[in-house]
Scaffold this active site. Structure first.
Site, short mmCIF file in Angstrom:
data_model
loop_
_atom_site.label_atom_id
_atom_site.label_comp_id
_atom_site.label_asym_id
_atom_site.label_seq_id
_atom_site.Cartn_x
_atom_site.Cartn_y
_atom_site.Cartn_z
N LYS A 67 0.84 -1.20 0.00
CA LYS A 67 0.00 0.00 0.00
C LYS A 67 0.88 1.25 0.00
O LYS A 67 2.09 1.18 0.21
CB LYS A 67 -0.92 0.00 1.22
CG LYS A 67 -0.20 -0.01 2.56
CD LYS A 67 -1.19 -0.08 3.71
CE LYS A 67 -0.44 -0.05 5.05
NZ LYS A 67 -1.37 -0.06 6.20
N ARG A 90 -9.99 0.78 15.61
CA ARG A 90 -9.91 1.57 14.39
C ARG A 90 -10.98 1.10 13.42
O ARG A 90 -11.90 1.83 13.09
CB ARG A 90 -8.50 1.44 13.77
CG ARG A 90 -8.24 2.39 12.63
CD ARG A 90 -6.77 2.37 12.22
NE ARG A 90 -6.33 1.09 11.70
CZ ARG A 90 -5.10 0.84 11.24
NH1 ARG A 90 -4.18 1.81 11.28
NH2 ARG A 90 -4.77 -0.35 10.78
N TYR A 99 14.54 31.73 2.93
CA TYR A 99 13.39 32.50 3.40
C TYR A 99 13.51 32.81 4.89
O TYR A 99 13.96 31.98 5.69
CB TYR A 99 12.09 31.71 3.18
CG TYR A 99 11.65 31.64 1.74
CD1 TYR A 99 11.29 32.78 1.05
CD2 TYR A 99 11.57 30.41 1.09
CE1 TYR A 99 10.86 32.71 -0.28
CE2 TYR A 99 11.15 30.32 -0.23
CZ TYR A 99 10.80 31.48 -0.90
OH TYR A 99 10.39 31.41 -2.21
N MET A 109 10.29 24.97 -1.09
CA MET A 109 9.40 24.02 -1.77
C MET A 109 10.16 23.07 -2.67
O MET A 109 9.91 21.87 -2.70
CB MET A 109 8.35 24.77 -2.58
CG MET A 109 7.38 23.82 -3.31
SD MET A 109 6.16 24.68 -4.33
CE MET A 109 5.09 25.34 -3.05
#
Length: 823
Positions: free
Chosen positions: A493, A591, A719, A768
């Site tokens: 997964k 869960r 930044y 980023m």
């Protein structure tokens, strides 16, 4: 090779069970997947703790294989083929290789050591190939299996052998020595690799020296411990004419003494003394490991009595060695297998097997191949064999590059040829590559890296490298912990925990795991569309996905009455019968799952219903990795046993039961039931530090340096000016950021990357698409490689610093980061 099976009965100390023994074989195989298996193949069925090739014999017989070396004969194939029955098939493979080696009499160089074996082997092949027809180990085939496979490739035209031998513990090298039987021994760098298999460094050296038991010359770097070990070794295994040929940076009594070493960014010039004369040698590398490897090659050239000019001319042309087959995304939905640095017949066989394992569903298979050197065959015989090999592997088209392969183009089906790489590049646009799996295999002189660059999908220079061999190793490690009848489900997964789902699923399918697990239906659909045939369980299915689950033959986990009734309604509408479902019980995780007070309603809903079949009953442990909660885990296991037993009895069914995850496999071995679920452990991460050392790193996140600059004291970086330079600082910018999955919390000198084996701490905020690091004390330049995580820093180390878990680090890596798979 043409071997009469009759001669092998005594060689292998085997019992013959079959028809006429007057049979000749010309190919030895241990890989059931190989399309090269056929009527002339002798298949040796290796059987280990975690894999048994005997299980594939029936499939091989269907493909035309008739001759097998086995430890036992499976019931379903008795009387259907010929069998050489032996006590141990690995020993039989080694005995055959030793027998085959004795059929040839030419010089053989044997290499061993902790580091540098493969590089020295490839460099010696390059340096000596103008004068010898060389057989060498393909890639890094240096193990108990790899060495015999390498030796079996010898043919009558070879007149020099170069084989490497690697060991991880005692009593292994003595077996390899009987197979290689080197006349010349080269001991490369002795380091820490496989230290855990030896009591101390002295024992490791002594074991490695056993390769040279019958070698008349031993080449090595002189130091006190190695000298001591060699002294004892020579007394124990005396040879009248044995020569010890040594080199050293510090000991002027060595045969080759390195007096000076001058480094630039890309080269090293050494001055060495040999037989009272002084020479300067330029080596096209600056790192210490490459310099040491080049010196080992120098001593071999001196042993072969090459003159200084020849040595200098050839050594200065040495090149970085590509030791692995890489899978890359290509243009127009193509996949690229990059093997652009070698071209020999034996490694072509390996590359074609890899091509088959990586082929996309229904994709065209294409091979771009240069002239092949050093085969030992005449050109007529060689290209006949190559054409047959490519035909056996169902390759759809061949692109040959080189004058020799062009002259034999008629031997290939659907073949186009070019005289050189430049001619190919000039015609590139007209070749229309689309939805193909392309093997690019060429000798270094053809510069096929230019072809790779043309075909490779253009993305930014950050990649996540996935080591498929490490995945196999980790899978086998956990399989070794299971009882014989316990099945294994592997979780793929979240895009294979960030590593790439389909490619890993293909590998797991080869290893015959029992189930794959995904979180959502779309992950399973993607695998089915990729050609995966293994049963796939969807652990968190949404009711809206039930029609797709049925369409693609996925198997849903059912965890609520509402979900069960919704699925049953669709199943009845489609008139399904015995469609597999999996019942999830809640034993304390709270869960998902049926609780004890809902079990009676579950039973009543399922009773007498033939549209579905309960394939398994499962639950999930909440704290299997934290032994302070040992009693809670035991209570979960006991409750699972109680509830699942009630369900089984009431419905009169016999499903698979499973509750253990990765940590549970290790910490609660008595609760294996019928199956376990392997997750993060497959990818080389354990919550148990004592277990971690047995796992191999799977994923390495890499990038490059985009720019290097020096800023003065008082200037800031990034930044928010969160880093202010207190002194002149050299910084490097790396094209990776939080959009690629690097947490901003890893910035501001908390985290680091590795450049030239040195830590470079992150300065200021992670951007980023970029981050900046301090390289003031690192000799680096634009384009140099950068390790974001892998062996160092590990995802475990990063997770600890960020107060999270390795899962989050791994699954955060964006899919815009290209995945590169290699063996």
């Amino acid at each position: 090779m043409s071997i009469n099976i009759k001669s092998l009965i005594s060689v292998l100390d085997a019992e013959w069970i079959g028809s006429d023994t007057d049979i000749f074989v010309d190919h030895i195989s241990i890989d059931s997947r190989s399309l090269q298996n056929g009527s002339k193949t002798l298949f040796i069925a290796l059987s280990g703790v975690n894999n048994d090739a005997h299980l594939y014999i029936a499939e091989l017989i269907e493909k035309g294989v008739q001759n097998f070396v086995v430890q036992y004969i499976p019931e379903n194939v008795k009387g259907k083929a010929n069998f050489l029955l032996v006590k141990n098939t690995l020993n039989a493979l080694q005995q055959f290789a030793g027998y085959y080696r004795n059929l040839f009499d030419f010089p053989v160089i044997g290499l061993t050591g902790s580091n540098g074996k493969t590089i020295v082997k490839e460099w010696l092949n390059f340096l000596l190939s103008p004068d010898y027809n060389i057989i060498r180990s393909p890639k890094s085939y240096n193990s108990q299996v790899g060495v015999p496979l390498s030796v079996i490739a010898i043919n009558a035209k070879h007149n020099l052998g170069i084989f490497e031998a690697g060991i991880s513990t005692v009593d292994e090298m003595i077996k390899l020595e009987k197979i290689i039987k080197p006349n010349i021994g080269v001991l490369t760098n002795i380091g820490s690799a496989h230290d855990e298999g030896f009591q101390n460094l002295e024992q490791k050296i002594n074991e490695k020296l056993l390769l040279f038991k019958n070698a008349t010359t031993i080449i090595y770097q002189k130091n006190q411990l190695v000298d001591l070990c060699l002294e004892v070794f020579c007394e124990r295994y005396p040879l009248k004419d044995r020569v010890l040929f040594s080199w050293s940076f510090t000991d002027n009594t060595s045969d080759v003494f390195i007096l000076e070493r001058e480094n630039t960014n890309e080269t090293t010039t050494i001055q060495y003394q040999y037989q009272s004369e002084f020479f300067d040698l330029k080596i096209p590398f600056s790192d210490s490991a490459s310099v040491e490897n080049a010196i080992s090659c120098l001593l071999v050239l001196l042993y072969f009595k090459y003159d200084f000019d020849t040595i200098q001319n050839r050594v200065q042309m040495l090149y970085p060695v590509q030791m692995r087959l890489e899978v890359k995304n290509g243009i127009n939905n193509c996949s690229i297998i990059d093997d652009s640095y070698s071209s020999d017949f034996q490694s072509l066989k390996i590359a074609l097997d890899f091509l088959e394992s990586q082929q996309k569903k229904n994709a065209t298979k294409t091979v771009i191949l240069s002239d092949i050197f050093q085969s030992g065959f005449s050109n007529e015989e060689l290209y006949s064999k190559v054409a047959q090999l490519i035909s056996d592997n169902n390759v759809n088209r061949v692109i040959g590059i080189g004058a020799t392969i062009s002259s034999f183009a008629g031997k290939f089906s659907n073949c186009i040829t070019f005289q050189n790489t430049a001619e190919f590049i000039a015609q590139f646009e007209s070749l229309n590559f689309n939805s193909e799996t392309i093997l690019i295999k060429g000798a270094r002189s053809f510069q096929f890296e230019e072809i790779v660059a043309l075909l490779e999908e253009k993305t930014h220079e950050t990649v996540l490298e996935i080591n498929l061999d490490s995945i196999s190793h980790n899978l086998n490690y956990y399989k070794s912990k299971l009882a014989d009848d316990v099945k294994i489900m592997v979780m793929v997964k979240a895009f294979g925990y960030g590593n790439g789902g389909l490619e890993i699923a293909k590998l797991l399918e080869h290893h015959k795991v029992d189930y794959l697990g995904v979180a959502f239906a779309d992950e399973g659909i993607s695998l089915k569309n990729g050609g995966i045939k293994l049963p796939i369980m969807v652990l968190n299915p949404e009711s809206t996905s039930f029609p797709s689950i049925i369409q693609y033959q996925l198997e849903p986990e059912i965890y609520s009455i509402k979900g069960l009734k919704a699925f049953l309604k669709i199943a009845e509408e489609r008139k399904l019968k015995n469609f597999p479902i999996h019942i999830k019980l809640d034993t304390g995780m709270h869960r998902l799952g049926f609780e004890e007070n809902t079990l009676d309603e579950l039973i009543q809903t399922l009773k007498g219903n033939s549209t579905v079949k309960v394939k398994s009953v499962l639950s999930h442990l909440a704290t299997s990795d934290e032994l302070k909660h040992f009693d809670f885990v035991i209570s979960q296991i006991d409750l699972f046993d109680k509830l699942s037993s009630k369900l089984i009895s009431a419905l009169d069914i016999n499903p698979i039961r499973h509750i253990l995850n990765t940590s549970g496999i290790t910490n609660f071995p008595k609760a294996q039931f019928n199956m376990v679920r392997l997750g993060i452990g497959l990818y080389g991460v354990s919550n148990d530090p004592s277990e971690q050392k047995y796992l191999e790193n799977v994923g390495t996140l890499k990038s490059i340096i985009s720019q290097v600059r020096t800023i003065p004291s008082g200037d800031s970086v990034g930044y928010g000016r969160r880093f202010m330079a207190e002194k002149e600082t050299k910084i490097a910018t790396i094209p990776i950021g939080y959009a690629d999955g690097i947490s901003r919390l890893w910035g501001n000198q908390v985290g680091y990357v590795v450049i030239k084996n040195q830590k470079a701490f992150i300065l200021g905020s992670v951007c980023m698409d970029m981050l900046m690091v301090d390289v003031s004390n690192i000799d680096c330049k634009e384009g140099d490689s950068v390790i974001i995580f892998g062996e160092s820093p590990t995802v475990i180390e990063m997770a600890a610093a960020l107060k999270t878990i390795p899962y989050e680090i791994m699954t955060s890596i964006s899919q815009r980061v290209k995945r590169v798979f290699f063996r």
